[in-house]
Write a protein that holds these residues in place. Structure first.
Motif, PDB file in Angstrom:
ATOM      1  N   VAL A 493     -15.848 -15.514  -3.355  1.00 10.56           N
ATOM      2  CA  VAL A 493     -15.282 -16.163  -2.175  1.00 10.56           C
ATOM      3  C   VAL A 493     -13.791 -16.415  -2.369  1.00 10.56           C
ATOM      4  N   VAL A 494     -13.418 -16.915  -3.541  1.00  6.15           N
ATOM      5  CA  VAL A 494     -12.032 -17.311  -3.778  1.00  6.15           C
ATOM      6  C   VAL A 494     -11.135 -16.098  -3.999  1.00  6.15           C
ATOM      7  N   GLU A 495     -11.586 -15.150  -4.828  1.00  5.43           N
ATOM      8  CA  GLU A 495     -10.728 -14.024  -5.205  1.00  5.43           C
ATOM      9  C   GLU A 495     -10.991 -12.755  -4.408  1.00  5.43           C
ATOM     10  N   GLY A 496     -12.117 -12.701  -3.721  1.00  7.87           N
ATOM     11  CA  GLY A 496     -12.430 -11.519  -2.947  1.00  7.87           C
ATOM     12  C   GLY A 496     -13.135 -10.462  -3.773  1.00  7.87           C
ATOM     13  N   PRO A 497     -13.342  -9.278  -3.201  1.00 10.77           N
ATOM     14  CA  PRO A 497     -14.118  -8.228  -3.870  1.00 10.77           C
ATOM     15  C   PRO A 497     -13.506  -7.739  -5.176  1.00 10.77           C
ATOM     16  N   GLU A 498     -12.233  -8.065  -5.425  1.00 17.24           N
ATOM     17  CA  GLU A 498     -11.625  -7.642  -6.687  1.00 17.24           C
ATOM     18  C   GLU A 498     -12.048  -8.527  -7.856  1.00 17.24           C
ATOM     19  N   PHE A 499     -12.772  -9.609  -7.598  1.00 14.15           N
ATOM     20  CA  PHE A 499     -13.232 -10.501  -8.663  1.00 14.15           C
ATOM     21  C   PHE A 499     -14.134  -9.736  -9.614  1.00 14.15           C
ATOM     22  N   ARG A 500     -13.891  -9.867 -10.917  1.00 17.67           N
ATOM     23  CA  ARG A 500     -14.642  -9.105 -11.911  1.00 17.67           C
ATOM     24  C   ARG A 500     -15.382  -9.988 -12.900  1.00 17.67           C
ATOM     25  N   GLY A 501     -15.495 -11.262 -12.596  1.00 18.67           N
ATOM     26  CA  GLY A 501     -16.297 -12.130 -13.453  1.00 18.67           C
ATOM     27  C   GLY A 501     -15.476 -12.945 -14.407  1.00 18.67           C
ATOM     28  N   SER A 502     -16.194 -13.795 -15.175  1.00 20.89           N
ATOM     29  CA  SER A 502     -15.535 -14.704 -16.098  1.00 20.89           C
ATOM     30  C   SER A 502     -14.923 -13.924 -17.250  1.00 20.89           C
TER      31      SER A 502
END
Length: 503
Positions: A493-502
């Protein structure tokens, strides 16, 4: 600041809500029941208290991370974590018993050698080394990262490095959990240890992939922990963290539909006819999202398809109020193994027949908060069973008859159990369905990579602004998995589809 509506107050949903609130969003959680926690419920009566969901916690680092990322107070500032030792006592069908130390490979090896014979400990230790390889290969994609778009690579190869086994002029490697027991552990009692680790998560050890070896590995590597006051206290701590971050909760609010506007999720509608607008909606698992947004294409072509919830098993929980003090030396958890594990599981698979002599988890926490005084004890029995859609738990006498068999089995672990019972309460998959909304009261299994593994749909749906959190979405069921589900949804939600995890 976006308006975010979260449907349900389960552990994954609250984990997402707290993280989203810290990111600056206005978050409102709508829960159809009158309390929070999902499956982490508590039964209280006459001074006794019982956890009716999971009794122990693995991978506490997941919730430590949640508290670090959402405020200055650490998890241990809000709850007291106690490492359970021994991790469990096992009572096998042949009468053999063994108590396994918590997170001590040398201790486990010594205990198994003493109880089962020389060499048993080494075979189990070697198995854990291979299980660690499976864990290292699958940990990030199955716990720490959003589901890969090319998720089929997780289905192409068994990550557990089975030992070559020659059979009928052919050399094979274990691809099923039960094959590890038969070919590598070579002792029915070690095989029972392995099977129990899967069964405790609601995974059928007869059909589970070999990659389910990561389940006992998690317990061995990271230990098993009890939350003083009961696991329900963990739910309370997460709920209070949400409140401290100004997450709003509305209880008794049954969401009956998701509002769609201009092709994206735009709010929720309630059973009383009212509605609430939102920029983003975080909902339950995909099977139920279908009912809230009928006709919508939730997942595009090639995505992991949602499985019907009721194809997975549920649990029967028996809460026992006992007269008499807990005897010295009693352990927190005992596993009483079924007399005929293979036969019982075969019945389980054929039309939802409940096992005659089930494997029973016996939890006896030494916790004054759960009993009226030192002259009484609260005990919880748990057995994995067919879901309510497979077996009629509402039939007259069905629940009590099965509970009688569970109590009889537990009598092998608790001295004089039958004579000590003041009263009992029996909870079946019907209670789970009422409290969590899961079809038939089924319990979601964790994600397991393998050609015949278990994968759950991605947290992001094909509907813009709509996300799924909790055990029926990636990365599946289990307390650690719920916490990671919340982290993944918040990141997306915060970073969008480019988010790749912790990281």
């Amino acid at each position: 600041m976006a308006r975010i509506a979260v449907i349900g107050a389960g552990m994954g949903a609250m984990a997402a809500a707290a993280r989203l609130a810290v990111a600056g969003h206005r978050v409102v959680v709508y829960e159809r029941t009158e309390t929070y926690g999902g499956a982490l419920r508590r039964l209280e009566r006459d001074g006794f208290a019982f956890d009716t969901g999971p009794g122990l916690l693995t991978l506490p680092a997941v919730y430590r991370d949640l508290f670090v990322k959402t405020g200055k107070e650490a998890l241990e500032d809000r709850v007291e974590l106690v490492q359970v030792d021994p991790a469990a006592r096992h009572v096998f069908a042949d009468g053999t018993e063994v108590s396994l130390p918590n997170a001590s490979r040398a201790g486990v090896v010594a205990a198994l050698d003493e109880a089962l014979g020389r060499g048993a400990g080494a075979r189990w230790s070697d198995f854990l080394v291979r299980a660690r390889e499976a864990w290292d290969r699958t940990r990030r994609p199955l716990l720490e990262e959003p589901l890969w778009s090319n998720w089929r690579v997780l289905d192409e190869k068994e990550p557990y490095p089975g030992v070559p086994h020659k059979r009928f002029l052919r050399t094979r490697r274990a691809v099923k959990l039960h094959e590890i027991g038969a070919w590598e552990l070579r002792d029915p009692r070690l095989a029972a240890l392995l099977a129990d680790s899967a069964l405790a998560y609601g995974v059928d050890p007869g059909t589970a992939p070999a990659s389910a070896a990561v389940l006992p590995y998690m317990e061995h590597a990271f230990g098993t922990w009890y939350v003083r006051g009961g696991i329900r206290e963990l739910a309370r701590a997460v709920y209070e963290r949400c409140l401290a971050r100004r997450v709003e909760f509305v209880f008794g609010a049954e969401v009956t539909a998701i509002v769609e506007k201009d092709g994206r999720a735009a709010g929720v509608e309630f059973a009383d006819g009212t509605s609430a607008e939102a920029d983003t909606v975080v909902g339950p698992g995909p099977w139920r999202l279908r009912g809230l947004l009928p006709g919508a294409e939730l997942y595009g072509a090639g995505a992991v398809p949602p499985e019907p919830e009721d194809r997975f098993p549920g649990r029967v929980v028996v809460c026992l109020a006992l007269r008499g003090a807990r005897e010295p030396g009693a352990v927190h958890r005992t596993v009483v193994h079924a007399a005929d594990a293979d036969g019982d599981l075969e019945k389980f698979r054929r039309g939802g027949v409940v096992p005659e002599l089930p494997t029973v988890l016996v939890d006896r926490p030494d916790d004054p908060a759960l009993r009226p005084d030192a002259d009484h004890e609260s005990v919880v029995l748990t057995a994995t069973v067919p879901a309510a859609t497979e077996y009629d738990w509402a039939a007259p006498g069905a629940a009590d008859a099965f509970a009688d068999r569970m109590v009889a089995a537990a009598g092998r672990a608790v001295p004089g159990l039958g004579e000590r019972v003041l009263w009992r309460e029996v909870r079946t998959p019907l209670d789970t369905e009422r409290e969590t909304g899961a079809t038939g009261g089924a319990v979601p299994p964790p994600a397991l990579a393998a050609p015949e593994g278990v994968l759950h749909p991605a947290n992001a749906t094909a509907v813009p602004g709509l996300f799924a959190v909790g055990g029926w979405s990636h990365p599946g069921g289990g307390l650690p998995h719920a916490g990671m589900s919340g982290a993944l949804v918040a990141g997306l939600v915060v970073e969008g589809p480019e988010f790749r995890g912790s990281q």
